[in-house]
Design a protein around this motif. Structure first.
Motif, PDB file in Angstrom:
ATOM      1  N   LYS A  90       4.435  -1.684   4.544  1.00  0.00           N
ATOM      2  CA  LYS A  90       3.424  -1.357   3.854  1.00  0.00           C
ATOM      3  C   LYS A  90       3.067   0.039   3.669  1.00  0.00           C
ATOM      4  O   LYS A  90       2.682   0.525   2.849  1.00  0.00           O
ATOM      5  CB  LYS A  90       2.075  -2.279   4.568  1.00  0.00           C
ATOM      6  N   ALA A  94       2.885   2.424   0.344  1.00  0.00           N
ATOM      7  CA  ALA A  94       1.674   3.489  -0.086  1.00  0.00           C
ATOM      8  C   ALA A  94       2.192   4.874  -0.423  1.00  0.00           C
ATOM      9  O   ALA A  94       1.788   5.388  -1.193  1.00  0.00           O
ATOM     10  CB  ALA A  94       0.657   3.498   1.163  1.00  0.00           C
ATOM     11  N   ASP A 141      -2.352  -0.118  -6.859  1.00  0.00           N
ATOM     12  CA  ASP A 141      -3.029  -0.856  -5.993  1.00  0.00           C
ATOM     13  C   ASP A 141      -2.711  -2.265  -5.534  1.00  0.00           C
ATOM     14  O   ASP A 141      -2.949  -2.578  -4.547  1.00  0.00           O
ATOM     15  CB  ASP A 141      -4.578  -0.853  -6.548  1.00  0.00           C
ATOM     16  N   GLU A 144       0.281  -2.185  -3.065  1.00  0.00           N
ATOM     17  CA  GLU A 144      -0.218  -1.730  -1.759  1.00  0.00           C
ATOM     18  C   GLU A 144      -0.950  -2.873  -1.091  1.00  0.00           C
ATOM     19  O   GLU A 144      -1.004  -3.038   0.280  1.00  0.00           O
ATOM     20  CB  GLU A 144      -0.864  -0.365  -1.867  1.00  0.00           C
ATOM     21  N   THR A 145      -1.646  -3.521  -1.520  1.00  0.00           N
ATOM     22  CA  THR A 145      -2.609  -4.331  -0.994  1.00  0.00           C
ATOM     23  C   THR A 145      -2.576  -6.059  -1.123  1.00  0.00           C
ATOM     24  O   THR A 145      -2.576  -6.650  -0.115  1.00  0.00           O
ATOM     25  CB  THR A 145      -4.107  -4.257  -1.539  1.00  0.00           C
ATOM     26  N   SER A 146      -1.616  -6.211  -1.844  1.00  0.00           N
ATOM     27  CA  SER A 146      -1.624  -7.866  -2.256  1.00  0.00           C
ATOM     28  C   SER A 146      -0.052  -8.610  -2.281  1.00  0.00           C
ATOM     29  O   SER A 146      -0.071  -9.753  -2.217  1.00  0.00           O
ATOM     30  CB  SER A 146      -2.284  -8.264  -3.756  1.00  0.00           C
TER      31      SER A 146
END
Length: 263
Positions: A90, A94, A141, A144-146
């Motif tokens: 992760k 990023a 985005d 990076e998050t899901s």
């Protein structure tokens, strides 16, 4: 055809088993089927997603014990269970998102099951046998998050690729691999992922020795398999020169590969 006990044949798809027009030579298919009938084990190893392997297996009527997809980042067994999965961490994702967003490249992101795109593609650009694409406008985005990214696939110019490669190496070091897979494509993935590592993993599962494994490929990513096999083949009329130099043998077709293997 006489096959030694538990001989494994690991075969790349594009340019090796599948021709440039999307077809498979009948002579190659007969050789593979004969190999399997006589006790051989057959595994497809490709940069494509797993769904494309399943599609090809159905077309040829041969189901492998394992399926190696995304250039070795994902392995599934014949039941569809994931037995091996190397993702981009992760924190590294990023950093990659920040770097790639600065360049004029089109970035696509793979997970185990899908390819994510920042915008729809022209239907004529769909090269997969099974389209698993999902459009996400805010792709970086989302990545990076899901999701757990497996591969960042970038399309653009070679000049940008060199800058991207340099910046990635300077920021995340050797945790990430950056490989130019064609004049217009650049792949970014975990340093733990390779076709070679995947072959080594399967060999351990099947308790195979190196001399019980054959590998066929035509591109630079296939070379990573060669140290883990007893006999390596550069296959295809358009096989990369680096692959030909690294391989034990050179063959134009899988049919020719098996003729050489049996002599």
């Amino acid at each position: 055809m006489i096959v030694e006990d538990k001989t494994l044949f690991v075969c790349d798809l594009d340019g090796v088993l599948v021709q440039s027009d999307g077809t498979i030579r009948m002579e190659d298919l007969e050789q593979i089927k004969g190999f399997v009938r006589n006790g051989g084990l057959f595994v497809i190893c490709t940069g494509r997603l797993d769904q494309d392997i399943q599609y090809v297996e159905k077309q040829i009527g041969v189901k492998g014990d394992y399926r190696i997809s995304q250039n070795g980042a994902v392995i599934k067994d014949k039941t569809g269970e994931v037995v091996y999965h190397k993702t981009i961490q992760k924190e590294d994702a990023a950093v990659l998102n920040e770097i790639l967003s600065k360049f004029s490249v089109r970035t696509e992101v793979n997970t185990i099951e899908n390819r994510y795109f920042p915008s729809p593609r022209d239907p004529e650009e769909v090269a997969e046998f099974v389209d698993t694409s999902i459009v996400k406008e805010n792709l970086f985005d989302f990545a990076e998050t899901s999701i757990e990214p497996t591969i960042y696939l970038n399309f653009g110019e070679a000049e940008s690729f060199e800058e991207i490669r340099k910046e990635i190496q300077e920021t995340v070091g050797d945790r990430i691999q950056v490989v130019q897979t064609s004049p217009s494509s650049l792949e970014v993935f975990s340093n733990e992922a390779s076709k070679g590592s995947a072959v080594q993993f399967i060999a351990q599962l099947l308790r195979l020795q190196k001399d019980q494994i054959i590998a066929a490929g035509d591109a630079e990513s296939d070379i990573t398999m060669f140290p883990y096999v007893g006999r390596s083949f550069a296959v295809g009329e358009k096989s990369d020169d680096l692959v030909k130099q690294a391989a034990d043998h050179v063959a134009n077709t899988i049919e020719e590969l098996f003729i050489q293997y049996m002599t």
